[in-house]
Design an enzyme around this catalytic site. Structure first.
Site, PDB file in Angstrom:
ATOM      1  N   CYS B 238       0.826  -1.219   0.000  1.00 24.18           N
ATOM      2  CA  CYS B 238       0.000   0.000   0.000  1.00 24.18           C
ATOM      3  C   CYS B 238       0.856   1.263   0.000  1.00 24.18           C
ATOM      4  CB  CYS B 238      -0.941   0.008   1.199  1.00 24.18           C
ATOM      5  SG  CYS B 238      -2.237  -1.229   1.075  1.00 24.18           S
ATOM      6  N   CYS B 404      14.916   9.538  -6.699  1.00 29.20           N
ATOM      7  CA  CYS B 404      13.608   8.880  -6.662  1.00 29.20           C
ATOM      8  C   CYS B 404      13.001   9.174  -5.297  1.00 29.20           C
ATOM      9  CB  CYS B 404      13.727   7.380  -6.928  1.00 29.20           C
ATOM     10  SG  CYS B 404      14.658   6.517  -5.660  1.00 29.20           S
TER      11      CYS B 404
END
Lengths: 95, 447
Positions: B238, B404
């Site tokens: 998630c 990132c």
């Protein structure tokens, strides 16, 4: 006459195919498609499915079949027929 | 506004009622009078007194349920005398625990070792803003205590694993799998087989949910259906993939419903069936599963696994849904966010390549960055080459810094650029944008 069947992709199978569903055809020279051949065809079409099929289950018309094509308790062998609906269902583990 | 005389009269009536109730309480059985307060349940293992009659308080409280023909008094007593262990007080566990407590389950155990974070609140409705930083198991228990003084709730602030699962599970009648990772799912499955407990298993991610019941009435177990764990690289959690809050909410509610039905014996359970919920099309599909696999390593007649194993090794992934930091580059291929910030201040010519997916890039990004997601990098090398080629040169001559979210994908990108595409001046920014936000720019969002 087109011998089409529907394939539905769930969860990570969607990521691997970038598709929710697609319509495929049973090859002209056969009436039905054995499940192992179906898996080979889908994997050739979407190489990302190779990893997904290590744990995903298959259902034909909402009925579980194993990767060899055995239905339910290892009984009847089933093959994909025209008009069938195949679902590729990887386990979802989030929560 | 009420007349003062009416208020006084009502006060009088309430006082009299109060006195009657106190008297009734004092004269009831000593066991009931000394029953421990629900806020301080006895240690688990102390026998839970089974009831054969509902109290007046219970009759009032559960009247809407007692009137349902499928439940009735007998069903409510079964709920009152049942104990349910919910593993995970997250998106699935939150509504599951609350509905089980509300429905009158007598004893609920909650296992979680995590603490409440702000990013949980979009789906984990058992917690609230005031609980951020608190143990999830404790926060969930507090909500249960507020919801119902009739429910005896035990919080386990533990990481459930092979060393403790068998001991914990044996004390409960039913187990709800509301976890967020593959390793714990196999652990719970195996221990529920060893202890012969039904396992009500739910999962959710993004817009998808799944629900089934394992090890009930001769039905299959998780391993019968999924004998091999998914390769870790195909597992999305998630925190990376996202989840629409109400999706686990729906699955968690359905888990509570399955428990209530199984405890009271209503209708047909999802044993040997898999419910698949697709929120995008609002479709529920039920797949008829196989029965037990005769060759199943755990529940088959000749099991090869008879006690908990090393599930982290089996699954190739840890018992949580957190991203784990990798470290695959030599120090000379890396740069700290502080050093990189200094280069930016000096207007040092370079290319900043952001390899996150577009959906993340849209949330926040550093100015003048080039967004090429890692998955698209191999086929979009010309774009990077063009950006990194300055002046009369035909080869990339500007250094490339790769960023990132957390500094893992950026390392993979640097390795790919160096090894496959011949880039020589390329470094990853250690710790990614999270490190940037924590170390350099507190105004930069963390998601």
């Amino acid at each position: 006459m087109a011998k089409n069947f529907q394939v539905l992709y769930f969860a990570s199978a969607r990521d691997a195919t970038l598709a929710r569903e697609e319509t495929l055809s049973i090859p002209d020279d056969c009436h039905t498609l054995p499940v192992p051949q179906l898996i080979r065809n889908l994997t050739a079409r979407h190489p990302g499915l190779q990893a997904v099929f290590k744990s995903a289950i298959l259902a034909i018309n909402n009925q579980y079949v194993d990767h060899a094509g055995r239905e339910l308790d290892g009984g009847r062998m089933v093959e994909v027929k025209p008009g069938d609906e195949v679902a590729v269902i990887p386990p979802v583990s989030g929560g | 506004m009420a007349h003062p005389a009416d208020v006084l009269a009502e006060l009088h009536t309430l006082r009299a009622e109060n006195a009657t109730l106190r008297a009734r309480l004092a004269s009831s059985s000593p066991k009931a009078a000394t029953a421990p307060s629900p806020a301080h349940p006895p240690p688990v293992g102390v026998p839970f007194t089974q009831k054969t009659r509902l109290s007046n308080e219970e009759i009032s409280r559960f009247s809407r349920q007692l009137l349902v023909p499928e439940i009735g008094v007998q069903g409510q007593l079964k709920l009152r005398n049942a104990s349910v262990l919910v593993v995970g007080a997250g998106g699935l566990g939150a509504p599951a625990v609350m509905y089980l407590a509300a429905a009158g389950i007598g004893r609920i155990g909650i296992i979680d070792y995590d603490v409440v974070e702000a990013s949980n609140l979009q789906r984990q409705i058992i917690h609230d803003e005031s609980r951020v930083g608190m143990l999830k198991s404790e926060s969930a228990k507090q909500t249960v205590s507020k919801l119902s003084s009739l429910c005896e709730c035990t919080a386990y602030n533990i990481l459930i694993d092979s060393s403790n699962a068998m001991d914990v599970i044996k004390k409960w009648d039913y187990v709800v799998d509301a976890t967020d990772n593959v390793a714990t799912r196999y652990l719970l499955n195996d221990c529920c087989i060893f202890r012969n407990k039904p396992l009500i298993s739910g999962s959710a991610l993004r817009m998808d949910g799944q629900l089934t019941v394992y090890n009930l009435e001769g039905g299959p177990c998780y391993r019968c259906i999924f004998p091999k764990p998914p390769p870790p690289e195909t597992v999305t959690n998630c925190s990376d993939g996202g989840v629409l809050g109400v999706v686990p909410g729906i699955i968690g509610c359905l888990q509570a419903l399955e428990v209530v039905k199984i405890v009271t014996g209503i209708g047909a359970s999802l044993s040997q069936k898999l419910l698949i919920f697709d929120a995008t099309t609002m479709s529920f599909r039920t797949i008829r599963l196989r029965g037990r696999t005769p060759s199943c390593a755990v529940c088959g007649p000749h099991p090869t696994i008879t006690k908990p194993i090393d599930y982290v090794q089996f699954c190739g992934a840890g018992p949580d849904d957190k991203a784990h930091n990798i470290n695959i580059l030599p120090p000379e291929s890396r740069i700290s966010c502080h050093k990189y910030a200094a280069l930016r201040l000096d207007a040092f010519p370079h290319v900043l390549l952001d390899v996150r997916d577009k959906i993340q890039y849209d949330i926040c990004s550093l100015h003048h960055s080039l967004n090429i997601p890692l998955s698209e990098l191999p086929k979009r090398i010309p774009e990077l080459t063009a950006a990194a080629t300055f002046g009369e040169h035909h080869e990339p001559n500007l250094p490339v810094f790769v960023v990132c979210r957390r500094g893992n994908d950026s390392q993979l990108a640097v390795k790919m650029l160096e090894e496959t595409h011949g880039f020589t001046h390329v470094k990853d920014i250690v710790g990614g944008l999270e490190a940037w936000a924590r170390g350099r720019d507190p105004t930069f969002p963390i998601y």
